[in-house]
Design a protein around this motif. Structure first.
Motif, PDB file in Angstrom:
ATOM      1  N   ASP A   6     -56.218  -9.975  48.125  1.00 28.98           N
ATOM      2  CA  ASP A   6     -55.847  -9.214  49.317  1.00 28.98           C
ATOM      3  C   ASP A   6     -57.076  -9.245  50.212  1.00 28.98           C
ATOM      4  N   ILE A   7     -56.943  -9.857  51.377  1.00 26.78           N
ATOM      5  CA  ILE A   7     -58.082 -10.148  52.248  1.00 26.78           C
ATOM      6  C   ILE A   7     -57.991  -9.306  53.519  1.00 26.78           C
ATOM      7  N   PHE A   8     -59.091  -8.664  53.848  1.00 26.53           N
ATOM      8  CA  PHE A   8     -59.170  -7.821  55.034  1.00 26.53           C
ATOM      9  C   PHE A   8     -60.345  -8.277  55.884  1.00 26.53           C
ATOM     10  N   ILE A   9     -60.118  -8.509  57.164  1.00 26.82           N
ATOM     11  CA  ILE A   9     -61.190  -8.788  58.113  1.00 26.82           C
ATOM     12  C   ILE A   9     -61.423  -7.480  58.862  1.00 26.82           C
ATOM     13  N   CYS A  10     -62.562  -6.892  58.595  1.00 25.40           N
ATOM     14  CA  CYS A  10     -62.850  -5.543  59.087  1.00 25.40           C
ATOM     15  C   CYS A  10     -63.479  -5.549  60.469  1.00 25.40           C
ATOM     16  N   LYS A  11     -63.380  -4.415  61.105  1.00 28.17           N
ATOM     17  CA  LYS A  11     -64.113  -4.193  62.337  1.00 28.17           C
ATOM     18  C   LYS A  11     -65.597  -4.160  61.976  1.00 28.17           C
ATOM     19  N   SER A  16     -68.336  -2.738  54.308  1.00 29.86           N
ATOM     20  CA  SER A  16     -68.872  -2.047  53.134  1.00 29.86           C
ATOM     21  C   SER A  16     -68.188  -0.701  52.924  1.00 29.86           C
ATOM     22  N   LYS A  17     -67.808  -0.040  54.000  1.00 26.41           N
ATOM     23  CA  LYS A  17     -67.089   1.236  53.882  1.00 26.41           C
ATOM     24  C   LYS A  17     -65.726   1.028  53.238  1.00 26.41           C
ATOM     25  N   LEU A  18     -65.009  -0.020  53.673  1.00 29.27           N
ATOM     26  CA  LEU A  18     -63.692  -0.291  53.108  1.00 29.27           C
ATOM     27  C   LEU A  18     -63.807  -0.721  51.654  1.00 29.27           C
ATOM     28  N   ALA A  19     -64.789  -1.556  51.337  1.00 26.25           N
ATOM     29  CA  ALA A  19     -64.992  -1.984  49.948  1.00 26.25           C
ATOM     30  C   ALA A  19     -65.271  -0.778  49.053  1.00 26.25           C
ATOM     31  N   LYS A  20     -66.108   0.123  49.515  1.00 27.74           N
ATOM     32  CA  LYS A  20     -66.434   1.325  48.737  1.00 27.74           C
ATOM     33  C   LYS A  20     -65.190   2.191  48.552  1.00 27.74           C
ATOM     34  N   LEU A  21     -64.398   2.349  49.610  1.00 29.01           N
ATOM     35  CA  LEU A  21     -63.167   3.134  49.521  1.00 29.01           C
ATOM     36  C   LEU A  21     -62.211   2.520  48.505  1.00 29.01           C
ATOM     37  N   PHE A  22     -62.006   1.194  48.572  1.00 37.13           N
ATOM     38  CA  PHE A  22     -61.138   0.530  47.597  1.00 37.13           C
ATOM     39  C   PHE A  22     -61.655   0.738  46.178  1.00 37.13           C
ATOM     40  N   GLY A  81     -56.137   6.643  57.031  1.00 40.55           N
ATOM     41  CA  GLY A  81     -56.996   6.109  58.075  1.00 40.55           C
ATOM     42  C   GLY A  81     -57.638   4.765  57.774  1.00 40.55           C
ATOM     43  N   TYR A  82     -57.367   4.187  56.605  1.00 37.25           N
ATOM     44  CA  TYR A  82     -58.033   2.926  56.279  1.00 37.25           C
ATOM     45  C   TYR A  82     -57.574   1.786  57.198  1.00 37.25           C
ATOM     46  N   HIS A  83     -56.392   1.895  57.781  1.00 33.36           N
ATOM     47  CA  HIS A  83     -55.910   0.868  58.706  1.00 33.36           C
ATOM     48  C   HIS A  83     -56.817   0.750  59.930  1.00 33.36           C
ATOM     49  N   ASP A  84     -57.503   1.798  60.259  1.00 33.40           N
ATOM     50  CA  ASP A  84     -58.404   1.776  61.406  1.00 33.40           C
ATOM     51  C   ASP A  84     -59.698   1.006  61.126  1.00 33.40           C
ATOM     52  N   MET A  85     -59.926   0.642  59.862  1.00 30.34           N
ATOM     53  CA  MET A  85     -61.169  -0.019  59.477  1.00 30.34           C
ATOM     54  C   MET A  85     -61.097  -1.537  59.555  1.00 30.34           C
ATOM     55  N   TYR A  86     -59.899  -2.104  59.657  1.00 35.64           N
ATOM     56  CA  TYR A  86     -59.805  -3.557  59.681  1.00 35.64           C
ATOM     57  C   TYR A  86     -58.945  -4.049  60.841  1.00 35.64           C
TER      58      TYR A  86
END
Length: 97
Positions: A6-11, A16-22, A81-86
């Protein structure tokens, strides 16, 4: 065996914030193998790697996310709110030989 990316291209500033959250939210998930961030290639990329015995097991794993259990309520709350990160995302499914 099936490996799923599952690949996310973040803002910028959010990979690193999204990786930590996951990592926090997915603790205890037996299918989760790794959560990775880019060192080369496309910037701001987070890849969540999971593995399953077969495609049926992968499809069945989605059923637990549809449940209205206490665990799923907590996960949804933690992920709010994680959708706002990528910016965009994709999924790759591989068969291991």
């Amino acid at each position: 065996m099936i490996i799923v990316h599952d690949i996310f291209i973040c803002k910028p500033g959010n990979a690193s914030k999204l990786a930590k959250l996951f990592k926090e939210v997915m603790t205890g998930n037996s299918e989760l193998v790794n959560i990775m961030t880019d060192m080369t290639g496309q910037f701001n990329k987070v890849v969540m790697v999971s593995q399953y015995e077969n495609l049926t097991a992968y499809e069945q794993s989605w059923e637990k996310y549809k449940e209205d259990s206490e665990a799923m309520k907590k996960m949804k709350e933690a992920m709010a709110g994680y959708h706002d990160m990528y910016l965009t995302g994709s999924r790759e499914i591989y068969q291991v030989w």
